[in-house]
Design a protein around this motif. Structure first.
Motif, PDB file in Angstrom:
ATOM      1  N   MET A   1       0.848  -1.197   0.000  1.00 13.76           N
ATOM      2  CA  MET A   1       0.000   0.000   0.000  1.00 13.76           C
ATOM      3  C   MET A   1       0.882   1.245   0.000  1.00 13.76           C
ATOM      4  O   MET A   1       1.899   1.314   0.694  1.00 13.76           O
ATOM      5  CB  MET A   1      -0.903  -0.008   1.239  1.00 13.76           C
ATOM      6  CG  MET A   1      -1.902   1.121   1.296  1.00 13.76           C
ATOM      7  SD  MET A   1      -3.260   0.910   0.143  1.00 13.76           S
ATOM      8  CE  MET A   1      -4.344   2.253   0.630  1.00 13.76           C
ATOM      9  N   VAL A   2       0.467   2.236  -0.784  1.00 13.33           N
ATOM     10  CA  VAL A   2       1.180   3.506  -0.848  1.00 13.33           C
ATOM     11  C   VAL A   2       0.270   4.606  -0.300  1.00 13.33           C
ATOM     12  O   VAL A   2      -0.910   4.680  -0.667  1.00 13.33           O
ATOM     13  CB  VAL A   2       1.591   3.855  -2.296  1.00 13.33           C
ATOM     14  CG1 VAL A   2       2.248   5.234  -2.350  1.00 13.33           C
ATOM     15  CG2 VAL A   2       2.534   2.790  -2.857  1.00 13.33           C
ATOM     16  N   TYR A   3       0.812   5.453   0.562  1.00  9.86           N
ATOM     17  CA  TYR A   3       0.064   6.589   1.099  1.00  9.86           C
ATOM     18  C   TYR A   3       0.750   7.885   0.684  1.00  9.86           C
ATOM     19  O   TYR A   3       1.937   8.079   0.957  1.00  9.86           O
ATOM     20  CB  TYR A   3      -0.010   6.528   2.629  1.00  9.86           C
ATOM     21  CG  TYR A   3      -0.890   5.429   3.158  1.00  9.86           C
ATOM     22  CD1 TYR A   3      -2.246   5.645   3.382  1.00  9.86           C
ATOM     23  CD2 TYR A   3      -0.360   4.172   3.438  1.00  9.86           C
ATOM     24  CE1 TYR A   3      -3.058   4.628   3.871  1.00  9.86           C
ATOM     25  CE2 TYR A   3      -1.168   3.153   3.920  1.00  9.86           C
ATOM     26  CZ  TYR A   3      -2.515   3.389   4.132  1.00  9.86           C
ATOM     27  OH  TYR A   3      -3.326   2.381   4.617  1.00  9.86           O
ATOM     28  N   GLU A  69       6.304  -2.571  -2.965  1.00 12.53           N
ATOM     29  CA  GLU A  69       5.032  -3.288  -3.019  1.00 12.53           C
ATOM     30  C   GLU A  69       5.250  -4.794  -3.191  1.00 12.53           C
ATOM     31  O   GLU A  69       4.553  -5.611  -2.580  1.00 12.53           O
ATOM     32  CB  GLU A  69       4.196  -2.743  -4.184  1.00 12.53           C
ATOM     33  CG  GLU A  69       2.758  -3.236  -4.209  1.00 12.53           C
ATOM     34  CD  GLU A  69       1.895  -2.712  -3.072  1.00 12.53           C
ATOM     35  OE1 GLU A  69       0.797  -3.254  -2.871  1.00 12.53           O
ATOM     36  OE2 GLU A  69       2.339  -1.767  -2.376  1.00 12.53           O
ATOM     37  N   LEU A  74       4.780  -1.092   3.428  1.00 14.08           N
ATOM     38  CA  LEU A  74       3.947   0.101   3.490  1.00 14.08           C
ATOM     39  C   LEU A  74       4.833   1.289   3.098  1.00 14.08           C
ATOM     40  O   LEU A  74       5.868   1.525   3.719  1.00 14.08           O
ATOM     41  CB  LEU A  74       3.371   0.290   4.885  1.00 14.08           C
ATOM     42  CG  LEU A  74       2.330   1.405   5.088  1.00 14.08           C
ATOM     43  CD1 LEU A  74       1.484   1.113   6.315  1.00 14.08           C
ATOM     44  CD2 LEU A  74       2.963   2.787   5.234  1.00 14.08           C
ATOM     45  N   THR A  75       4.425   2.011   2.054  1.00 14.84           N
ATOM     46  CA  THR A  75       5.214   3.137   1.554  1.00 14.84           C
ATOM     47  C   THR A  75       4.492   4.451   1.809  1.00 14.84           C
ATOM     48  O   THR A  75       3.288   4.573   1.552  1.00 14.84           O
ATOM     49  CB  THR A  75       5.469   3.002   0.035  1.00 14.84           C
ATOM     50  OG1 THR A  75       6.201   1.809  -0.217  1.00 14.84           O
ATOM     51  CG2 THR A  75       6.250   4.191  -0.503  1.00 14.84           C
ATOM     52  N   ASP A  97      -2.020   3.150 -10.746  1.00 12.64           N
ATOM     53  CA  ASP A  97      -3.229   2.528 -11.304  1.00 12.64           C
ATOM     54  C   ASP A  97      -2.863   1.505 -12.383  1.00 12.64           C
ATOM     55  O   ASP A  97      -3.438   0.409 -12.447  1.00 12.64           O
ATOM     56  CB  ASP A  97      -4.155   3.597 -11.904  1.00 12.64           C
ATOM     57  CG  ASP A  97      -4.921   4.381 -10.847  1.00 12.64           C
ATOM     58  OD1 ASP A  97      -5.112   3.853  -9.737  1.00 12.64           O
ATOM     59  OD2 ASP A  97      -5.324   5.520 -11.142  1.00 12.64           O
ATOM     60  N   ASN A 100      -1.793  -1.614 -10.833  1.00 10.68           N
ATOM     61  CA  ASN A 100      -2.727  -2.181  -9.847  1.00 10.68           C
ATOM     62  C   ASN A 100      -2.180  -2.144  -8.423  1.00 10.68           C
ATOM     63  O   ASN A 100      -2.358  -3.082  -7.641  1.00 10.68           O
ATOM     64  CB  ASN A 100      -3.105  -3.619 -10.224  1.00 10.68           C
ATOM     65  CG  ASN A 100      -3.900  -3.690 -11.505  1.00 10.68           C
ATOM     66  OD1 ASN A 100      -4.830  -2.907 -11.703  1.00 10.68           O
ATOM     67  ND2 ASN A 100      -3.533  -4.606 -12.386  1.00 10.68           N
ATOM     68  N   ILE A 101      -1.473  -1.045  -8.111  1.00 10.12           N
ATOM     69  CA  ILE A 101      -0.957  -0.834  -6.759  1.00 10.12           C
ATOM     70  C   ILE A 101      -1.923   0.084  -6.008  1.00 10.12           C
ATOM     71  O   ILE A 101      -2.232   1.187  -6.470  1.00 10.12           O
ATOM     72  CB  ILE A 101       0.452  -0.221  -6.787  1.00 10.12           C
ATOM     73  CG1 ILE A 101       1.441  -1.201  -7.446  1.00 10.12           C
ATOM     74  CG2 ILE A 101       0.919   0.144  -5.376  1.00 10.12           C
ATOM     75  CD1 ILE A 101       2.841  -0.636  -7.645  1.00 10.12           C
ATOM     76  N   ALA A 102      -2.403  -0.381  -4.871  1.00 13.65           N
ATOM     77  CA  ALA A 102      -3.375   0.401  -4.096  1.00 13.65           C
ATOM     78  C   ALA A 102      -2.704   1.592  -3.421  1.00 13.65           C
ATOM     79  O   ALA A 102      -1.545   1.524  -3.012  1.00 13.65           O
ATOM     80  CB  ALA A 102      -4.028  -0.496  -3.046  1.00 13.65           C
ATOM     81  N   TYR A 103      -3.446   2.694  -3.312  1.00 13.71           N
ATOM     82  CA  TYR A 103      -2.909   3.890  -2.661  1.00 13.71           C
ATOM     83  C   TYR A 103      -4.040   4.697  -2.038  1.00 13.71           C
ATOM     84  O   TYR A 103      -5.220   4.499  -2.348  1.00 13.71           O
ATOM     85  CB  TYR A 103      -2.139   4.760  -3.662  1.00 13.71           C
ATOM     86  CG  TYR A 103      -2.953   5.228  -4.840  1.00 13.71           C
ATOM     87  CD1 TYR A 103      -3.728   6.388  -4.774  1.00 13.71           C
ATOM     88  CD2 TYR A 103      -2.964   4.498  -6.029  1.00 13.71           C
ATOM     89  CE1 TYR A 103      -4.483   6.812  -5.849  1.00 13.71           C
ATOM     90  CE2 TYR A 103      -3.719   4.913  -7.109  1.00 13.71           C
ATOM     91  CZ  TYR A 103      -4.477   6.063  -7.019  1.00 13.71           C
ATOM     92  OH  TYR A 103      -5.244   6.481  -8.087  1.00 13.71           O
ATOM     93  N   ASP A 104      -3.661   5.599  -1.162  1.00 15.58           N
ATOM     94  CA  ASP A 104      -4.617   6.499  -0.517  1.00 15.58           C
ATOM     95  C   ASP A 104      -3.926   7.838  -0.317  1.00 15.58           C
ATOM     96  O   ASP A 104      -2.699   7.935  -0.396  1.00 15.58           O
ATOM     97  CB  ASP A 104      -5.070   5.920   0.826  1.00 15.58           C
ATOM     98  CG  ASP A 104      -6.410   6.484   1.275  1.00 15.58           C
ATOM     99  OD1 ASP A 104      -6.943   7.378   0.585  1.00 15.58           O
ATOM    100  OD2 ASP A 104      -6.925   6.033   2.324  1.00 15.58           O
TER     101      ASP A 104
END
Length: 254
Positions: A1-3, A69, A74-75, A97, A100-104
């Motif tokens: 997950m990337v924040y 990832e 956790l990045t 995107d 397909n790497i999730a981020y917030d």
């Protein structure tokens, strides 16, 4: 997950609680080294991998995220202020995107908020200005034709100008050309909320001179508008005769 985390306007204690907690948990941190207060890295674990994006290209940043990832890390991508303003995060999110790497995204306190605090000012004053224009002067990177400084100046609204201290002579000319009077109140806020913050007030006609006199060449916001002056109208919301959902207004009848 990337924040994508907003680091805040400068002061290390102005990062959000959520942002600080993510830094504490992060396995990998990529921070905007030219602008982010390095004291924020003290939140990080001793074994966290730290990268300074000031020395990296977009492709190199994405490669670090991709490798992290793969390892289940956790990045935190630590941006100055709030990532939504001049953060160049859209291009990073698009790349994630595709992979397909999730981020917030975690918002932060923008330097335009920090500058107002430094000035002890309110951008939206009744009878003066109810709009805030956040923009920058055109330099090596162009701006859309309809968003030139002179076009915005024609509104006479509160203006907060980023990334333009090195172009301040031309900026001053464009602001006056667009419609602000030479006597319009202005200010330069250097490194808002940092320990070495400096505030300089002047008239618009003195803007470039003020910057030169005080050797301000970068890392400053330029603010222009009547909100820096004295006359304004009292807010109707708190007027005794103003009725709201929560309070019935009084009358002056005898």
């Amino acid at each position: 997950m990337v924040y994508f985390v907003g680091a805040g306007s400068g002061g290390a204690d102005l990062i959000t609680v959520r942002g600080a907690r993510l830094l504490e948990k992060a396995d990998c941190v990529i921070y905007a080294g030219s602008l982010v207060n390095k004291e924020l890295l003290e939140y990080c674990r001793k074994d966290a991998l730290i990268y300074n994006s000031a020395e990296m290209t977009l492709e190199e940043v994405i490669t670090v995220m991709k490798e992290a990832e793969k390892k289940g890390c956790l990045t935190v991508r630590l941006h100055t202020g709030d990532p939504c303003l001049y953060g160049a995060i859209k291009e990073q999110m698009d790349e994630l995107d595709e992979r397909n790497i999730a981020y917030d995204v975690v918002p932060g306190v923008s330097s335009f908020c920090g500058a107002a605090a430094a000035l002890k000012a309110e951008y939206t004053l009744p009878g003066v200005s109810q709009s805030v224009i956040i923009t920058r002067m055109e330099g090596r990177t162009p701006v859309p034709e309809k968003e030139k400084i002179a076009s915005f100046a024609a509104h006479g609204a509160t203006m907060v100008i980023f990334l333009s201290t090195g172009l301040i002579k031309g900026l001053q000319q464009e602001l006056i050309k667009g419609g602000y009077s030479e006597d319009t109140p202005a200010a330069i806020v250097y490194k808002a909320t940092w320990p070495d913050e400096k505030v300089f007030r002047c008239r618009l006609s003195e803007l470039a001179e003020t910057a030169e006199k005080n050797n301000i060449k970068k890392t400053a916001l330029i603010l222009v508008g009547g909100f820096l002056g004295e006359p304004y109208e009292r807010s109707r919301l708190y007027a005794p005769d103003f009725t709201t959902e929560f309070r019935k207004g009084t009358t002056n009848e005898n």
